[in-house]
Design an enzyme around this catalytic site. Structure first.
Site, PDB file in Angstrom:
ATOM      1  N   ASN A 130      12.519  23.431  -2.728  1.00  0.00           N
ATOM      2  CA  ASN A 130      13.463  22.310  -2.768  1.00  0.00           C
ATOM      3  C   ASN A 130      13.557  21.692  -4.168  1.00  0.00           C
ATOM      4  OD1 ASN A 130      11.016  21.061  -2.961  1.00  0.00           O
ATOM      5  ND2 ASN A 130      11.267  19.729  -1.189  1.00  0.00           N
TER       6      ASN A 130
ATOM      7  N   HIS B  86      10.944  20.899  -6.143  1.00  0.00           N
ATOM      8  CA  HIS B  86       9.856  20.029  -6.588  1.00  0.00           C
ATOM      9  C   HIS B  86       9.001  20.717  -7.650  1.00  0.00           C
ATOM     10  CE1 HIS B  86       7.067  21.578  -3.121  1.00  0.00           C
ATOM     11  NE2 HIS B  86       6.585  22.051  -4.248  1.00  0.00           N
TER      12      HIS B  86
ATOM     13  N   GLU C  87       8.654  15.409  -4.764  1.00  0.00           N
ATOM     14  CA  GLU C  87       9.721  15.820  -3.858  1.00  0.00           C
ATOM     15  C   GLU C  87      11.027  15.093  -4.207  1.00  0.00           C
ATOM     16  OE1 GLU C  87       9.022  18.243  -1.934  1.00  0.00           O
ATOM     17  OE2 GLU C  87       7.553  17.779  -0.381  1.00  0.00           O
TER      18      GLU C  87
HETATM   19  C1  GLP Z   1       3.385  23.662  -4.055  1.00  0.00           C
HETATM   20  C2  GLP Z   1       2.657  22.957  -5.212  1.00  0.00           C
HETATM   21  C3  GLP Z   1       3.391  23.192  -6.467  1.00  0.00           C
HETATM   22  C4  GLP Z   1       3.762  24.666  -6.485  1.00  0.00           C
HETATM   23  C5  GLP Z   1       4.913  24.856  -5.563  1.00  0.00           C
HETATM   24  C6  GLP Z   1       5.353  26.310  -5.374  1.00  0.00           C
HETATM   25  O1  GLP Z   1       3.644  22.840  -2.993  1.00  0.00           O
HETATM   26  N1  GLP Z   1       2.386  21.566  -5.057  1.00  0.00           N
HETATM   27  O2  GLP Z   1       2.598  22.828  -7.573  1.00  0.00           O
HETATM   28  O3  GLP Z   1       4.123  25.051  -7.756  1.00  0.00           O
HETATM   29  O4  GLP Z   1       4.669  24.206  -4.362  1.00  0.00           O
HETATM   30  O5  GLP Z   1       4.512  27.001  -4.506  1.00  0.00           O
HETATM   31  P1  GLP Z   1       4.578  28.576  -4.328  1.00  0.00           P
HETATM   32  O6  GLP Z   1       4.161  29.178  -5.600  1.00  0.00           O
HETATM   33  O7  GLP Z   1       3.608  28.869  -3.205  1.00  0.00           O
HETATM   34  O8  GLP Z   1       5.972  28.933  -3.962  1.00  0.00           O
END
Ligand code: GLP
Length: 259
Positions: free
Chosen positions: A149, A151, A156
């Site tokens: 999304n 973030h 968020e």
């Molecule tokens: C998570 C973490 C982020 C991370 C992102 C992507 O919730 N808080 O720091 O970079 O979401 O996660 P993923 O690499 O599993 O897609």
């Protein structure tokens, strides 16, 4: 890039997530091996699994003296931690860092820092964590993943560029995405976390945003095309002078002419 797509962020396109991870690992290592490195800012999530594996592998190939330097001078601050989970909870980001980085690299656990997910006063813990980073000289190189999304950290949408380190409530989409570490049960993912804000992230000297996999194609396309806006927290990175986006072909699927 096609001429019709304005690109405001420097983009490095790599064949797959392994190649992206090796590229990022080389950057992290180069930063950590300078004589007096400023602290690293680190991230968790599935994108970072191959990054830390590549870093551990690359460190194994270093001459002993450089490996010792790495261990002696290591200081990193993670972006975020779930509230309500202790360091030994397998779903905590502290446990992720310990098993993926601290232990295999032979680092002193005290040099790999995260917010305390069990702090009785999360607001005070967020202020303490941000102050500690400031007292350590601020982040030199900040590693970021990208949420589906938009973030970064756990900022968020909607989120202002001036947001600071604080306790936050996680969106349903993020809890679903992160359920893998919680026996695939989104309800088991904590509802709250402490995260660095965009203000602390944007204060880093340099930022590496790593984006891999087809699931990120839509959000990466938006990030590369849209003006900065609270609805896409990662878009505030466009205002930073030294951001590199490292993306693989799958993530660039939706970006015409980029791959
Ligand atoms: C998570 C973490 C982020 C991370 C992102 C992507 O919730 N808080 O720091 O970079 O979401 O996660 P993923 O690499 O599993 O897609």
């Amino acid at each position: 890039m096609s001429a019709s797509v304005p690109l405001r962020l420097a983009l490095t396109a790599l064949e797959n997530s392994g190649a992206a991870a090796s590229h990022v690992a080389r950057e992290l290592l180069a930063h950590a091996l300078v004589p007096e490195p400023r602290p690293l800012g680190l991230a968790t999530g599935s994108t970072m699994v191959p990054v830390y594996s590549a870093l551990v592998e690359a460190a194994r190939r270093l001459p002993d003296e450089q490996r010792q330097h790495l261990r002696r001078h290591w200081l990193s601050y993670n972006l975020d931690e779930y509230l309500g989970l202790g360091r030994t909870h397998p779903g905590s980001f502290a446990a992720f860092m310990h098993s993926r980085l601290t232990e295999p690299l032979g680092l002193d656990p005290a040099s790999v820092r995260l917010p305390d997910g069990l702090a009785p006063d999360p607001l005070a813990e967020a202020a303490r964590y941000a102050a500690e980073i400031g007292a350590s000289g601020g982040i030199g190189l900040q590693l970021l993943g990208l949420g589906v999304n938009g973030h970064v950290g756990f900022n968020e949408p909607p989120c202002a560029a001036t947001s600071r380190c604080r306790p936050v409530r996680l969106s349903a989409a993020t809890r679903r995405h992160n359920a893998g570490a919680f026996a695939a049960d989104p309800a088991a993912v904590p509802e709250r976390a402490i995260t660095l804000g965009l203000a602390e992230i944007l204060a880093a000297d340099r930022i590496l945003l790593v984006v891999s996999g087809a699931a990120k194609a839509d959000v990466l396309g938006r990030l590369l095309r849209q003006q900065p806006s609270p609805e896409l927290p990662a878009s505030w990175l466009q205002g930073h002078p030294a951001v590199a986006v490292i993306a693989d072909r799958a993530a660039l699927g939706g970006v015409a002419g980029a791959a």
